[in-house]
Design an enzyme around this catalytic site. Structure first.
Site, short mmCIF file in Angstrom:
data_model
loop_
_atom_site.label_atom_id
_atom_site.label_comp_id
_atom_site.label_asym_id
_atom_site.label_seq_id
_atom_site.Cartn_x
_atom_site.Cartn_y
_atom_site.Cartn_z
N GLU A 255 -4.82 7.65 -3.09
CA GLU A 255 -5.24 6.36 -2.53
C GLU A 255 -5.46 5.33 -3.63
OE1 GLU A 255 -4.99 5.89 0.55
OE2 GLU A 255 -6.19 4.11 1.04
N HIS B 125 1.71 4.47 -2.83
CA HIS B 125 1.73 5.93 -2.63
C HIS B 125 3.07 6.50 -3.08
CE1 HIS B 125 -2.05 6.70 -0.57
NE2 HIS B 125 -1.81 5.84 0.40
N HIS C 80 0.83 -1.21 0.00
CA HIS C 80 0.00 0.00 0.00
C HIS C 80 0.87 1.27 0.00
CE1 HIS C 80 -3.74 2.26 1.15
NE2 HIS C 80 -2.85 3.08 1.67
N GLU C 81 1.77 1.35 0.97
CA GLU C 81 2.59 2.57 1.08
C GLU C 81 3.53 2.70 -0.12
OE1 GLU C 81 1.66 4.76 3.13
OE2 GLU C 81 0.39 3.49 4.39
ZN ZN Z 1 -3.26 5.16 1.82
#
Ligand code: ZN
Length: 505
Positions: free
Chosen positions: A299, A273, A269-270
């Site tokens: 996101e 980003h 997830h990170e």
């Molecule tokens: Zn996030």
């Protein structure tokens, strides 16, 4: 004449680049505060950051900046709104006007109340007592109402607050799309509950030594394209991604020795980003043409790697043997199929951060609806816990047993972040729509992913999304890339197809 405009434009850019030096320094202080700062340094760090925040706010609201933007907005330099110049002026003007409308006294009062709010919220959560948080929540709602009124809106207060996180978006549009989502997701969840399939998830709760998790996380991040020459991975209680300069993007994660998904999907997830930040145009760093569009688009870039890629069968076809070799004791007797099912299990839980891909969106819808009720004074603060629990019962079929696993679970409201939650669901919607288009464009994406060839997909994201900075709004971008406005159809198709297969619907 146009030479003059060019000079003014250059001055504007120089001033904004100087502000970016201060903003990135502020980020570095924040990163250090959360990763390695000695506890006794907290007070002085608070002073450093508050002082810097004050300087940044003054620079952002300087009337000189306003004069330049006024001149440039009408100039031929900005004739094309999607050009670099047009984008820099349009978005800078939007931000300038927003900042200028907020009286300094209100900004300071909000900052103070948010600090108190976070303190009270922590106490309330620890003691499982909503009444401890009520006074500061009441004050925060009042201040956010004042903020919305100061900024102005045409339809509802929520528009003014949403705009901070999702520029150019409207409450009415978000409401329409999230309600469409609810109409499909609530029955889908019911079908899953009624199915005879039970999924064994115990394999995820075995022993996964932290050192090995760290190694796997780094390896996965590197494989999908996180550039460690321009970034780092560290450990924190609350994971995040922060950008500290054009060549410095840092991510963090947390480890649970007895639950692998926390760090595994947290890092994916990170990294998503961070790959977005690393894919921006360096030349325009600190200016809107070199910045990310909105929290919803941000996101979408984390979710697309975490879910569409990271929870796909293709990804694990390629990577599961490697995972087994790192954790032989825990995974030797587990098949790829069982692992794939375990990481995709759907179970309504009262806690948002533990939610699966389907129920997650319902958690967001609940917060979005309650925030509007609060801002419009349509629910009394003391009735909020009950309103919360009622919505959980009707959308998810469960009733939180305590305030801590109900209304007190999220930090956002205690810090004054109202209007933030919908960006999580928008991210899920954007990611599904972008992913569907990438599959069409890239041909056999499944085989590429199964073979660990992530470059074509990452380059697709870079070319279609990252490199444009803020040249298009989120709404314009999704239409430009996928040929149609944001719709809930792609997310529903993606979720239903996956659930049908796993649960035999
Ligand atoms: Zn996030």
């Amino acid at each position: 004449m146009s030479e003059n405009y060019q000079k003014t434009f250059d001055r504007l850019c120089l001033s904004m680049r100087e502000t970016a030096l201060l903003r990135s320094t502020f980020s570095l202080l924040g990163w250090d505060e959360q990763t390695g700062m000695p506890p006794a340094a907290a007070d002085y760090r608070g002073e450093q950051m508050a002082h810097l925040a004050g300087i940044i706010h003054r620079r952002r609201t300087d009337s000189q900046l306003g004069d330049w933007l006024e001149q440039l907005a009408e100039s031929p330099l900005c004739a094309d709104p999607h050009s670099v110049q047009g984008t820099i002026v349009r978005e800078s003007k939007r931000q300038f006007e927003r900042h200028r409308k907020l009286p300094e006294a209100l900004v300071m009062e909000l900052t103070r109340t948010a600090v108190q709010g976070q303190h009270d919220w922590q106490q309330a959560r620890a003691k499982n007592d909503f009444s401890i948080f009520m006074p500061s929540l009441t004050k925060l709602v009042g201040l956010k109402q004042q903020e919305a009124d100061a900024i102005g809106y045409s339809d509802c207060r929520y528009d003014a607050l949403l705009d901070e996180y999702e520029p150019w978006e409207t409450t009415a549009r978000v409401k329409n799309i999230l309600e469409g989502l609810r109409e499909e997701l609530v029955p889908l969840l019911q079908e899953i509950k009624n199915s005879d399939t039970t999924i064994e998830t115990g394999c995820l709760n075995r022993n996964f030594p932290v050192e090995k998790q760290r190694r796997v996380g780094k390896e996965v991040a590197e494989n999908i394209g996180f550039d460690f020459q321009q970034g780092r991975l560290d450990t924190t209680v609350h994971p995040f991604c922060t950008e500290i300069g054009p060549y410095d993007t840092r991510i963090t994660t947390r480890y649970d020795e007895n639950f692998l998904p926390t760090s595994l999907f947290g890092v994916l997830h990170e990294s998503g980003h961070a790959i977005y930040e690393q894919g921006l145009c360096k030349e325009w760093y600190g200016l809107p043409a070199g910045e990310t569009i909105s929290l919803g688009i941000h996101e979408s870039q984390s979710r697309i790697w975490e879910n569409q890629i990271g929870r796909s069968r293709a990804f694990w076809t390629g990577y599961f043997p490697r995972l087994q070799s790192v954790f032989p004791e825990a995974l030797r007797d587990i098949s790829l199929e069982s692992f794939y099912h375990a990481i995709n299990t759907v179970t309504p839980s009262p806690i948002r951060v533990e939610a699966d891909e389907i129920t997650y969106n319902l958690h967001i819808l609940i917060r979005f609806e309650l925030e509007q009720l609060l801002l419009n004074d349509d629910v009394a603060i003391q009735d909020l816990p009950e309103a919360w629990d009622d919505k959980y019962e009707s959308y998810l079929g469960i009733r939180p047993q305590t305030a801590s696993e109900g209304v007190l679970q999220d930090i956002h409201w205690s810090g004054g972040a109202f209007g933030y939650f919908p960006t999580y669901a928008l991210g899920n919607l954007y990611s599904a729509q972008f992913f569907a288009k990438s599959e069409t464009d890239l041909g056999d994406l499944t085989t590429q992913v199964a073979n660990g060839h992530f470059d074509p997909f990452r380059e697709w994201l870079r070319e279609n999304i990252h490199q444009h900075g803020q040249c298009y709004s989120a709404g314009e971008l999704v239409e430009r890339v996928t040929g149609e406005p944001l719709t809930h159809r792609y997310l529903i198709d993606y979720l239903r197809t996956k659930a049908s297969e796993i649960y035999g619907l």
